[in-house]
Design a protein around this motif. Structure first.
Motif, PDB file in Angstrom:
ATOM      1  N   TYR A   8      39.796 159.892  97.083  1.00  0.00           N
ATOM      2  CA  TYR A   8      38.570 159.112  97.203  1.00  0.00           C
ATOM      3  C   TYR A   8      37.437 160.066  97.546  1.00  0.00           C
ATOM      4  O   TYR A   8      37.634 161.097  98.175  1.00  0.00           O
ATOM      5  CB  TYR A   8      38.720 158.050  98.292  1.00  0.00           C
ATOM      6  CG  TYR A   8      39.813 157.071  97.993  1.00  0.00           C
ATOM      7  CD1 TYR A   8      39.593 156.021  97.116  1.00  0.00           C
ATOM      8  CD2 TYR A   8      41.081 157.210  98.547  1.00  0.00           C
ATOM      9  CE1 TYR A   8      40.605 155.118  96.808  1.00  0.00           C
ATOM     10  CE2 TYR A   8      42.088 156.313  98.246  1.00  0.00           C
ATOM     11  CZ  TYR A   8      41.840 155.274  97.377  1.00  0.00           C
ATOM     12  OH  TYR A   8      42.840 154.394  97.071  1.00  0.00           O
ATOM     13  N   ASP A   9      36.226 159.681  97.124  1.00  0.00           N
ATOM     14  CA  ASP A   9      35.084 160.551  97.381  1.00  0.00           C
ATOM     15  C   ASP A   9      34.639 160.492  98.838  1.00  0.00           C
ATOM     16  O   ASP A   9      33.843 161.294  99.287  1.00  0.00           O
ATOM     17  CB  ASP A   9      33.910 160.208  96.440  1.00  0.00           C
ATOM     18  CG  ASP A   9      33.346 158.826  96.690  1.00  0.00           C
ATOM     19  OD1 ASP A   9      33.767 158.147  97.643  1.00  0.00           O
ATOM     20  OD2 ASP A   9      32.468 158.425  95.913  1.00  0.00           O
ATOM     21  N   CYS A  10      35.154 159.526  99.587  1.00  0.00           N
ATOM     22  CA  CYS A  10      34.879 159.319 101.003  1.00  0.00           C
ATOM     23  C   CYS A  10      33.402 159.171 101.319  1.00  0.00           C
ATOM     24  O   CYS A  10      32.917 159.609 102.354  1.00  0.00           O
ATOM     25  CB  CYS A  10      35.561 160.372 101.861  1.00  0.00           C
ATOM     26  SG  CYS A  10      37.327 159.976 101.987  1.00  0.00           S
ATOM     27  N   ALA A  11      32.692 158.537 100.396  1.00  0.00           N
ATOM     28  CA  ALA A  11      31.350 158.058 100.697  1.00  0.00           C
ATOM     29  C   ALA A  11      31.535 156.890 101.671  1.00  0.00           C
ATOM     30  O   ALA A  11      32.665 156.492 101.952  1.00  0.00           O
ATOM     31  CB  ALA A  11      30.670 157.609  99.401  1.00  0.00           C
ATOM     32  N   PRO A  12      30.451 156.291 102.163  1.00  0.00           N
ATOM     33  CA  PRO A  12      30.606 155.214 103.148  1.00  0.00           C
ATOM     34  C   PRO A  12      31.510 154.061 102.704  1.00  0.00           C
ATOM     35  O   PRO A  12      32.154 153.437 103.520  1.00  0.00           O
ATOM     36  CB  PRO A  12      29.166 154.731 103.362  1.00  0.00           C
ATOM     37  CG  PRO A  12      28.336 155.947 103.113  1.00  0.00           C
ATOM     38  CD  PRO A  12      29.055 156.676 101.998  1.00  0.00           C
ATOM     39  N   GLY A  13      31.632 153.788 101.411  1.00  0.00           N
ATOM     40  CA  GLY A  13      32.476 152.700 100.934  1.00  0.00           C
ATOM     41  C   GLY A  13      33.913 153.088 100.674  1.00  0.00           C
ATOM     42  O   GLY A  13      34.704 152.276 100.197  1.00  0.00           O
ATOM     43  N   CYS A  14      34.275 154.305 100.982  1.00  0.00           N
ATOM     44  CA  CYS A  14      35.613 154.826 100.685  1.00  0.00           C
ATOM     45  C   CYS A  14      36.745 153.961 101.252  1.00  0.00           C
ATOM     46  O   CYS A  14      37.684 153.649 100.535  1.00  0.00           O
ATOM     47  CB  CYS A  14      35.717 156.255 101.192  1.00  0.00           C
ATOM     48  SG  CYS A  14      37.301 157.039 100.920  1.00  0.00           S
ATOM     49  N   PRO A  15      36.693 153.551 102.520  1.00  0.00           N
ATOM     50  CA  PRO A  15      37.788 152.726 103.044  1.00  0.00           C
ATOM     51  C   PRO A  15      37.909 151.380 102.328  1.00  0.00           C
ATOM     52  O   PRO A  15      39.013 150.871 102.128  1.00  0.00           O
ATOM     53  CB  PRO A  15      37.424 152.528 104.519  1.00  0.00           C
ATOM     54  CG  PRO A  15      36.539 153.679 104.843  1.00  0.00           C
ATOM     55  CD  PRO A  15      35.770 153.951 103.585  1.00  0.00           C
ATOM     56  N   VAL A  16      36.791 150.809 101.915  1.00  0.00           N
ATOM     57  CA  VAL A  16      36.820 149.549 101.174  1.00  0.00           C
ATOM     58  C   VAL A  16      37.486 149.784  99.822  1.00  0.00           C
ATOM     59  O   VAL A  16      38.327 149.000  99.384  1.00  0.00           O
ATOM     60  CB  VAL A  16      35.401 148.964 101.002  1.00  0.00           C
ATOM     61  CG1 VAL A  16      35.417 147.739 100.108  1.00  0.00           C
ATOM     62  CG2 VAL A  16      34.795 148.641 102.359  1.00  0.00           C
ATOM     63  N   GLU A  17      37.129 150.862  99.163  1.00  0.00           N
ATOM     64  CA  GLU A  17      37.726 151.202  97.871  1.00  0.00           C
ATOM     65  C   GLU A  17      39.236 151.387  98.006  1.00  0.00           C
ATOM     66  O   GLU A  17      40.010 150.888  97.193  1.00  0.00           O
ATOM     67  CB  GLU A  17      37.088 152.481  97.324  1.00  0.00           C
ATOM     68  CG  GLU A  17      37.599 152.893  95.970  1.00  0.00           C
ATOM     69  CD  GLU A  17      36.991 154.202  95.471  1.00  0.00           C
ATOM     70  OE1 GLU A  17      37.360 154.610  94.368  1.00  0.00           O
ATOM     71  OE2 GLU A  17      36.163 154.804  96.183  1.00  0.00           O
ATOM     72  N   ALA A  18      39.666 152.069  99.063  1.00  0.00           N
ATOM     73  CA  ALA A  18      41.091 152.306  99.275  1.00  0.00           C
ATOM     74  C   ALA A  18      41.835 150.984  99.487  1.00  0.00           C
ATOM     75  O   ALA A  18      42.906 150.768  98.926  1.00  0.00           O
ATOM     76  CB  ALA A  18      41.302 153.230 100.473  1.00  0.00           C
ATOM     77  N   THR A  19      41.246 150.079 100.269  1.00  0.00           N
ATOM     78  CA  THR A  19      41.870 148.779 100.514  1.00  0.00           C
ATOM     79  C   THR A  19      41.969 147.978  99.229  1.00  0.00           C
ATOM     80  O   THR A  19      43.018 147.400  98.913  1.00  0.00           O
ATOM     81  CB  THR A  19      41.073 147.982 101.566  1.00  0.00           C
ATOM     82  OG1 THR A  19      40.970 148.771 102.756  1.00  0.00           O
ATOM     83  CG2 THR A  19      41.736 146.651 101.878  1.00  0.00           C
ATOM     84  N   LEU A  20      40.873 147.946  98.468  1.00  0.00           N
ATOM     85  CA  LEU A  20      40.873 147.185  97.223  1.00  0.00           C
ATOM     86  C   LEU A  20      41.854 147.761  96.208  1.00  0.00           C
ATOM     87  O   LEU A  20      42.432 147.021  95.414  1.00  0.00           O
ATOM     88  CB  LEU A  20      39.468 147.115  96.638  1.00  0.00           C
ATOM     89  CG  LEU A  20      38.503 146.232  97.435  1.00  0.00           C
ATOM     90  CD1 LEU A  20      37.098 146.321  96.857  1.00  0.00           C
ATOM     91  CD2 LEU A  20      38.977 144.796  97.480  1.00  0.00           C
ATOM     92  N   ASP A  21      42.069 149.070  96.226  1.00  0.00           N
ATOM     93  CA  ASP A  21      43.069 149.673  95.336  1.00  0.00           C
ATOM     94  C   ASP A  21      44.458 149.100  95.604  1.00  0.00           C
ATOM     95  O   ASP A  21      45.249 148.928  94.683  1.00  0.00           O
ATOM     96  CB  ASP A  21      43.128 151.192  95.522  1.00  0.00           C
ATOM     97  CG  ASP A  21      42.157 151.924  94.631  1.00  0.00           C
ATOM     98  OD1 ASP A  21      41.538 151.292  93.754  1.00  0.00           O
ATOM     99  OD2 ASP A  21      42.005 153.147  94.826  1.00  0.00           O
ATOM    100  N   LEU A  22      44.753 148.806  96.870  1.00  0.00           N
ATOM    101  CA  LEU A  22      46.075 148.303  97.230  1.00  0.00           C
ATOM    102  C   LEU A  22      46.256 146.821  96.915  1.00  0.00           C
ATOM    103  O   LEU A  22      47.355 146.382  96.594  1.00  0.00           O
ATOM    104  CB  LEU A  22      46.344 148.531  98.718  1.00  0.00           C
ATOM    105  CG  LEU A  22      46.492 149.991  99.128  1.00  0.00           C
ATOM    106  CD1 LEU A  22      46.568 150.096 100.639  1.00  0.00           C
ATOM    107  CD2 LEU A  22      47.717 150.613  98.484  1.00  0.00           C
ATOM    108  N   ILE A  23      45.179 146.024  97.014  1.00  0.00           N
ATOM    109  CA  ILE A  23      45.314 144.575  96.844  1.00  0.00           C
ATOM    110  C   ILE A  23      44.513 144.049  95.654  1.00  0.00           C
ATOM    111  O   ILE A  23      44.222 142.866  95.572  1.00  0.00           O
ATOM    112  CB  ILE A  23      44.923 143.813  98.129  1.00  0.00           C
ATOM    113  CG1 ILE A  23      43.457 144.032  98.485  1.00  0.00           C
ATOM    114  CG2 ILE A  23      45.835 144.198  99.281  1.00  0.00           C
ATOM    115  CD1 ILE A  23      42.954 143.125  99.600  1.00  0.00           C
ATOM    116  N   ASP A  24      44.184 144.933  94.720  1.00  0.00           N
ATOM    117  CA  ASP A  24      43.347 144.540  93.582  1.00  0.00           C
ATOM    118  C   ASP A  24      44.080 143.593  92.645  1.00  0.00           C
ATOM    119  O   ASP A  24      45.289 143.431  92.713  1.00  0.00           O
ATOM    120  CB  ASP A  24      42.872 145.770  92.822  1.00  0.00           C
ATOM    121  CG  ASP A  24      43.992 146.455  92.041  1.00  0.00           C
ATOM    122  OD1 ASP A  24      45.163 146.319  92.432  1.00  0.00           O
ATOM    123  OD2 ASP A  24      43.693 147.128  91.054  1.00  0.00           O
ATOM    124  N   GLY A  25      43.341 142.973  91.785  1.00  0.00           N
ATOM    125  CA  GLY A  25      43.914 142.102  90.778  1.00  0.00           C
ATOM    126  C   GLY A  25      43.961 140.651  91.237  1.00  0.00           C
ATOM    127  O   GLY A  25      43.634 140.324  92.372  1.00  0.00           O
TER     128      GLY A  25
END
Length: 122
Positions: A8-25
């Motif tokens: 992840y690029d670890c910009a401020p939204g990085c943790p949100v992106e990581a969470t959504l990667d796990l529960i996406d769809g």
């Protein structure tokens, strides 16, 4: 099967992106939500998920298992019994799933959206 680690690029939204990667769809968060009630067998879970195909449920459960959010237990019986339950990491998503449910209920109410009753199995 090892978990595929993504960078992840670890910009401020990085943790949100990581969470959504796990529960996406469409199905993963709903599967996790139903497993909050406790351990479920495959068919019991499928009955709770109106409209999911068996193939899609298998795929989503495998991905959740690979991510360490769901544990799969196979019992050596005839016929084999397979149960799914949340892991500690999966259970830690409970406040997130509860917040999604609360927000969704409020949105549906504001927009006069009603949920359709589950269709009876034929």
């Amino acid at each position: 099967m090892p978990l595929k680690r993504r960078r992840y690029d670890c910009a401020p939204g990085c943790p949100v992106e990581a969470t959504l990667d796990l529960i996406d769809g469409k199905w993963k968060a709903v599967i996790l939500f139903h497993l909050l009630d406790g351990t479920l067998r495959f068919n019991a879970l499928a009955r709770r998920l109106n409209g999911i195909t068996q193939r899609m449920l298998v795929k989503q459960l495998r991905e959740l298992e690979e991510a360490g959010l769901v544990a799969r237990t196979v019992y050596a019986e005839v016929p084999p019994r397979v149960e799914y339950a949340l892991t500690a990491s999966g259970r830690s998503l409970e406040p997130v799933l509860a917040a999604l449910k609360t927000w969704g209920e409020a949105w549906m109410q504001r927009h006069h959206v009603t949920s359709a009753p589950p269709q009876a199995a034929e």
